[in-house]
Each structure stands twice: as C-alpha cells, then as structure tokens.
Enzyme design. Structure first.
Site, PDB file in Angstrom:
ATOM      1  CB  CYS A  46      -0.872   0.072   1.200  1.00 49.58           C
ATOM      2  SG  CYS A  46      -2.196   1.442   1.350  1.00 49.58           S
ATOM      3  CG  ASP A  48      -0.771   4.141   5.440  1.00 50.78           C
ATOM      4  OD1 ASP A  48       0.073   4.497   6.026  1.00 50.78           O
ATOM      5  OD2 ASP A  48      -2.018   4.098   5.779  1.00 50.78           O
ATOM      6  NE  ARG A  50      -0.881   4.971   8.878  1.00 48.52           N
ATOM      7  CZ  ARG A  50      -1.875   4.606   8.993  1.00 48.52           C
ATOM      8  NH1 ARG A  50      -2.632   4.784  10.377  1.00 48.52           N
ATOM      9  NH2 ARG A  50      -2.936   4.312   8.157  1.00 48.52           N
ATOM     10  CG  HIS A 102      -1.461  -1.225   5.904  1.00 53.49           C
ATOM     11  ND1 HIS A 102      -1.879   0.153   6.424  1.00 53.49           N
ATOM     12  CD2 HIS A 102      -1.799  -0.804   4.571  1.00 53.49           C
ATOM     13  CE1 HIS A 102      -2.323   0.729   5.808  1.00 53.49           C
ATOM     14  NE2 HIS A 102      -2.228   0.334   4.528  1.00 53.49           N
ATOM     15  CB  CYS A 105      -5.643  -0.370   4.868  1.00 48.89           C
ATOM     16  SG  CYS A 105      -5.377   0.067   3.292  1.00 48.89           S
TER      17      CYS A 105
HETATM   18 ZN    ZN Z   1      -3.301   1.145   2.927  1.00 49.62          ZN
END
Ligand code: ZN
Length: 201
Positions: A46, A48, A50, A102, A105
């Site tokens: 992803c 993201d 993080r 994850h 999400c």
């Molecule tokens: Zn995500």
C-alpha cells in the site's frame, strides 16, 4: 527556493547525513549500487506512509523491488503493475513476490464504508473510486469488519497474481518464484504471514 521550506530542507539534510553514514560504514556501497541491481523480492504494498517496506524490514537499497498503490491492489488489467511484475520476474529474476496489506488501511476502510451504498448501474465518479471498485465489491460480498477485509484483499491479490501470465509462464517453465500474502500490523510494527503462499502451478 524550495529548499528553504523546512520540510524539504530536513529531507535533504537527512539524506546527506545518511549518505555520509552509509559510505563511512561501508566504503564503496554506492559505487556498488551503481553497477546494477539484483533484488530477490518484489513487494507489492500500500502507498500508506506508515508502511515503508525497506524501513520496516530493515532492508537497504538494492534489496527490494517495489510497487505500491492505494490498498495494495494487483488488478489483472493494470499495465503499471503488470509491467513491474514482468520486469521483476523475467529480467531481475526475483524469487519472491509479496502482496503486503496492512491494518488501519484507509483504502480498505473507505471500501468497507462505500460497500453499503454500491450501485452497479452507476460508474464510480472519481479515479480513487474507480481504482477501489473491485475492493468495494469484495467488501460488499464479504460483509465483514475492516480487519477481515484487509486479509481477504491480500488473498484476492495473491489469486490475481497467480493468474497473471508472467507468473503462469514462470511456473510453466519450472522457474522458482513464489507468491506470498502478508499483513503488516501498524499497531505492533509486526508482519504476519497469512500462510497463503503459492510456489507453482
Ligand atoms: Zn493502505
């Protein structure tokens, strides 16, 4: 000047420090990098912020070939993902392809929320909604919580990967390339292997 921006200035200063540290600890590291890459892993994760794959696996430049997008999708008709897969498998000869979802999400959560109001007769109105349409449909079919949806999403993308021509051809040729499904727990910083690995046709 852009570098007067404190956010950007910090990135550039950090980079200069990091490059110095790496070269001091391992003289010649960057010269070696410049000669070429032979990563063993393709990570499809992803976007993201993080979930930076190399940071959380303590890997270094050259270790992981990467494709990241919102909600770690591998759409069968996505030329971007298909090109990355083909290059990783056929040219770089990676041994492992990892679909990494994850917890927490935002993409999966948005699909979970949108699933109740999905209308098959109406085209999604935005690029993001179009991108997430398959995951929204999965959420509608699943009727689960977001955590379960995250795992089901990983399983679905593993299945999409296994059906991709590049993987099928590699397996048919007897080449060793495995497909795996992982979930990174943002709350704990730990990766869980979902145990859905595929090693051949
Ligand atoms: Zn995500």
């Amino acid at each position: 000047m852009a570098t007067e921006d404190p956010i950007l200035a910090r990135l550039l200063a950090n980079n200069a420090q990091w490059a110095n540290d790496v070269e001091t600890a391992e003289p010649g590291f960057f010269a070696k990098c410049a000669e070429g890459q032979s990563p063993k892993v393709l990570w499809i994760g992803c976007a993201d912020s993080r979930v930076p794959e190399s940071v959380l696996t303590a890997c270094r430049p050259g270790d992981i070939f990467v494709h990241r997008n919102i909600a770690n999708q591998f759409h069968p008709t996505d030329e971007n993902a298909l090109a990355v897969l083909a290059y990783a498998v056929d040219e770089l000869r990676v041994s492992h392809v990892i679909i990494a979802g994850h917890t927490q999400c935002g993409g999966a959560a948005a699909c979970h929320a949108a699933a109740a109001a999905i209308d098959d007769d109406v085209e999604p109105a935005t690029p993001l909604a179009r991108w997430l349409a398959p995951l929204t449909a999965l959420a509608r079919d699943l009727r689960s919580d977001v955590r379960t949806l995250v795992e089901a999403n990983v399983r679905a993308q593993v299945a999409n990967l296994a059906a991709a021509q590049t993987i099928r051809d590699a397996w048919a040729a007897g080449r060793s390339v495995a497909v795996h499904g992982w979930v990174y727990d943002i709350e704990k910083g730990r990766i869980r292997d979902l145990g859905v690995s595929l090693y051949g046709a």
